[in-house]
Design a protein around this motif. Structure first.
Motif, PDB file in Angstrom:
ATOM      1  N   GLN A  38       0.857  -1.181   0.000  1.00  9.61           N
ATOM      2  CA  GLN A  38       0.000   0.000   0.000  1.00  9.61           C
ATOM      3  C   GLN A  38       0.893   1.230   0.000  1.00  9.61           C
ATOM      4  O   GLN A  38       1.555   1.527   1.000  1.00  9.61           O
ATOM      5  N   HIS A  39       0.919   1.947  -1.126  1.00  9.18           N
ATOM      6  CA  HIS A  39       1.669   3.190  -1.183  1.00  9.18           C
ATOM      7  C   HIS A  39       0.859   4.287  -0.512  1.00  9.18           C
ATOM      8  O   HIS A  39      -0.371   4.179  -0.403  1.00  9.18           O
ATOM      9  N   PRO A  40       1.523   5.338  -0.049  1.00  2.19           N
ATOM     10  CA  PRO A  40       0.834   6.393   0.712  1.00  2.19           C
ATOM     11  C   PRO A  40      -0.416   6.899   0.000  1.00  2.19           C
ATOM     12  O   PRO A  40      -0.375   7.239  -1.186  1.00  2.19           O
ATOM     13  N   ASN A  41      -1.505   6.880   0.735  1.00  5.23           N
ATOM     14  CA  ASN A  41      -2.801   7.365   0.245  1.00  5.23           C
ATOM     15  C   ASN A  41      -3.273   6.635  -1.012  1.00  5.23           C
ATOM     16  O   ASN A  41      -3.980   7.209  -1.841  1.00  5.23           O
ATOM     17  N   LYS A  42      -2.866   5.392  -1.133  1.00  6.47           N
ATOM     18  CA  LYS A  42      -3.281   4.585  -2.285  1.00  6.47           C
ATOM     19  C   LYS A  42      -3.973   3.317  -1.801  1.00  6.47           C
ATOM     20  O   LYS A  42      -3.984   2.992  -0.616  1.00  6.47           O
ATOM     21  N   GLY A  43      -4.512   2.576  -2.764  1.00  6.78           N
ATOM     22  CA  GLY A  43      -5.137   1.296  -2.449  1.00  6.78           C
ATOM     23  C   GLY A  43      -4.110   0.190  -2.267  1.00  6.78           C
ATOM     24  O   GLY A  43      -2.905   0.426  -2.241  1.00  6.78           O
ATOM     25  N   LEU A  44      -4.614  -1.023  -2.138  1.00  5.52           N
ATOM     26  CA  LEU A  44      -3.768  -2.192  -1.884  1.00  5.52           C
ATOM     27  C   LEU A  44      -3.530  -2.945  -3.185  1.00  5.52           C
ATOM     28  O   LEU A  44      -4.466  -3.221  -3.930  1.00  5.52           O
ATOM     29  N   GLN A  45      -2.274  -3.312  -3.412  1.00  2.00           N
ATOM     30  CA  GLN A  45      -1.902  -4.002  -4.642  1.00  2.00           C
ATOM     31  C   GLN A  45      -1.211  -5.312  -4.284  1.00  2.00           C
ATOM     32  O   GLN A  45      -0.349  -5.347  -3.405  1.00  2.00           O
ATOM     33  N   LEU A  46      -1.576  -6.385  -4.970  1.00  5.98           N
ATOM     34  CA  LEU A  46      -0.935  -7.671  -4.730  1.00  5.98           C
ATOM     35  C   LEU A  46       0.478  -7.655  -5.288  1.00  5.98           C
ATOM     36  O   LEU A  46       0.705  -7.340  -6.458  1.00  5.98           O
TER      37      LEU A  46
ATOM     38  N   LYS B  36     -12.436  -2.231   6.663  1.00  7.39           N
ATOM     39  CA  LYS B  36     -12.180  -0.956   7.332  1.00  7.39           C
ATOM     40  C   LYS B  36     -10.710  -0.920   7.726  1.00  7.39           C
ATOM     41  O   LYS B  36     -10.208  -1.882   8.332  1.00  7.39           O
ATOM     42  N   GLN B  37     -10.025   0.166   7.374  1.00  4.15           N
ATOM     43  CA  GLN B  37      -8.623   0.336   7.787  1.00  4.15           C
ATOM     44  C   GLN B  37      -8.540   1.517   8.737  1.00  4.15           C
ATOM     45  O   GLN B  37      -8.837   2.649   8.367  1.00  4.15           O
ATOM     46  N   ASP B  38      -8.109   1.235   9.960  1.00  4.77           N
ATOM     47  CA  ASP B  38      -8.063   2.305  10.952  1.00  4.77           C
ATOM     48  C   ASP B  38      -6.778   3.117  10.825  1.00  4.77           C
ATOM     49  O   ASP B  38      -5.957   2.869   9.946  1.00  4.77           O
ATOM     50  N   SER B  39      -6.608   4.044  11.741  1.00  4.85           N
ATOM     51  CA  SER B  39      -5.469   4.973  11.646  1.00  4.85           C
ATOM     52  C   SER B  39      -4.130   4.276  11.820  1.00  4.85           C
ATOM     53  O   SER B  39      -3.093   4.773  11.395  1.00  4.85           O
ATOM     54  N   LEU B  81     -23.732   8.427  11.748  1.00  2.00           N
ATOM     55  CA  LEU B  81     -22.270   8.353  11.793  1.00  2.00           C
ATOM     56  C   LEU B  81     -21.712   8.843  13.115  1.00  2.00           C
ATOM     57  O   LEU B  81     -22.201   9.821  13.709  1.00  2.00           O
ATOM     58  N   GLU B  82     -20.664   8.142  13.587  1.00  3.71           N
ATOM     59  CA  GLU B  82     -19.986   8.471  14.839  1.00  3.71           C
ATOM     60  C   GLU B  82     -18.520   8.796  14.539  1.00  3.71           C
ATOM     61  O   GLU B  82     -17.976   8.410  13.501  1.00  3.71           O
ATOM     62  N   LEU B  83     -17.893   9.480  15.504  1.00  4.88           N
ATOM     63  CA  LEU B  83     -16.486   9.855  15.324  1.00  4.88           C
ATOM     64  C   LEU B  83     -15.613   8.638  15.035  1.00  4.88           C
ATOM     65  O   LEU B  83     -14.702   8.684  14.199  1.00  4.88           O
ATOM     66  N   GLY B  84     -15.916   7.536  15.704  1.00  3.03           N
ATOM     67  CA  GLY B  84     -15.106   6.320  15.552  1.00  3.03           C
ATOM     68  C   GLY B  84     -15.252   5.650  14.197  1.00  3.03           C
ATOM     69  O   GLY B  84     -14.516   4.700  13.899  1.00  3.03           O
ATOM     70  N   ASP B  85     -16.170   6.131  13.400  1.00  4.42           N
ATOM     71  CA  ASP B  85     -16.327   5.556  12.052  1.00  4.42           C
ATOM     72  C   ASP B  85     -15.291   6.130  11.085  1.00  4.42           C
ATOM     73  O   ASP B  85     -15.156   5.633   9.967  1.00  4.42           O
ATOM     74  N   SER B  86     -14.583   7.169  11.509  1.00  2.55           N
ATOM     75  CA  SER B  86     -13.552   7.761  10.652  1.00  2.55           C
ATOM     76  C   SER B  86     -12.483   6.719  10.364  1.00  2.55           C
ATOM     77  O   SER B  86     -11.897   6.134  11.282  1.00  2.55           O
TER      78      SER B  86
END
Lengths: 114, 115
Positions: A38-46, B36-39, B81-86
């Motif tokens: 995953q490059h910065p601010n990009k999607g996921l690539q295999l 979902k990908q968190d921080s 929507l809630e803050l934790g959904d960010s």
């Protein structure tokens, strides 16, 4: 239960030097293993995948990984790092027990120093 | 030719609002997913549909409701929507679900920010 452990949260190498990103897995069945980038601010690539064929798998951008059952490892390597390799790398396992859901590692951030 | 596309790419909204994210794949795949990908970059699967049928429904608040009008589309609607959904929400697809040989193809992600 399956799990994936990426042993380093961050790896920093100089441009032109080798890259090693470590991954260990646990699986009761014959697993399939993947590396995603995953490059910065990009999607996921295999990058590459292992699915019970050759144990040394070659992927895109010069990366390769070796499946070692005895060590339950699937480390990702590249002979010479390039600045464009800076990204987050995820090791992933999938097997019958997980009903082929992807079980993701926590990721390793690769930093390339000029 | 975009394989898996998501809209919008960015979504900024207030707490309590309802929003939707759309996903489309043109790969002819049977199975689609929402993650979902968190921080901290941790990826967690939320839902999976196979041929419009829900097959994975992880522990996700029922404010999240997926809808698959056909096997090429999987939309995600979020109520109240809630803050934790960010987070960044990724859509993905694979040829089918019953084989470890099928990698998943990911969309570019939707960055949701709840204020």
């Amino acid at each position: 239960a399956q799990s994936v452990t990426q042993l380093d949260s961050h790896v920093s190498v100089s441009e032109g030097t080798p890259v090693l990103l470590r991954c260990n897995y646990s699986s009761s069945y014959s697993p399939s293993l993947f590396w995603y980038v995953q490059h910065p601010n990009k999607g996921l690539q295999l990058l590459l995948k292992y699915t019970s064929a050759a144990t040394l798998v070659k992927g895109i951008n010069g990366f390769e990984a070796e499946f070692k059952k005895s060590e339950t490892s699937f480390h990702l390597t590249k002979p010479s790092a390039h600045m464009s390799d800076a990204a987050e790398y995820f090791c992933v396992v999938s097997d019958l027990e997980s009903n082929y859901q992807l079980i993701w590692g926590a990721g390793t951030k690769l930093i390339i120093k000029p | 030719d975009t394989a898996v596309s998501q809209t919008p790419k960015y979504l900024v909204t207030q707490m309590g609002n309802d929003k939707s994210i759309k996903c489309e794949q043109n790969l002819g795949h049977d199975t689609m997913y929402w993650y979902k990908q968190d921080s901290k970059k941790f990826l967690k699967i939320m839902f999976s549909y196979n041929n419009k049928e829900l097959i994975i429904n992880e522990t996700v608040p029922n404010r999240f409701s997926p809808k698959s009008p056909d096997k090429a589309h999987l939309n995600l609607h979020i109520n109240s929507l809630e803050l934790g959904d960010s987070a960044v929400y990724f859509c993905a697809s694979s040829q089918d679900r019953a084989s470890g040989y099928n990698e998943q193809f990911f969309g570019p992600g939707t960055r949701l920010t709840v204020l």
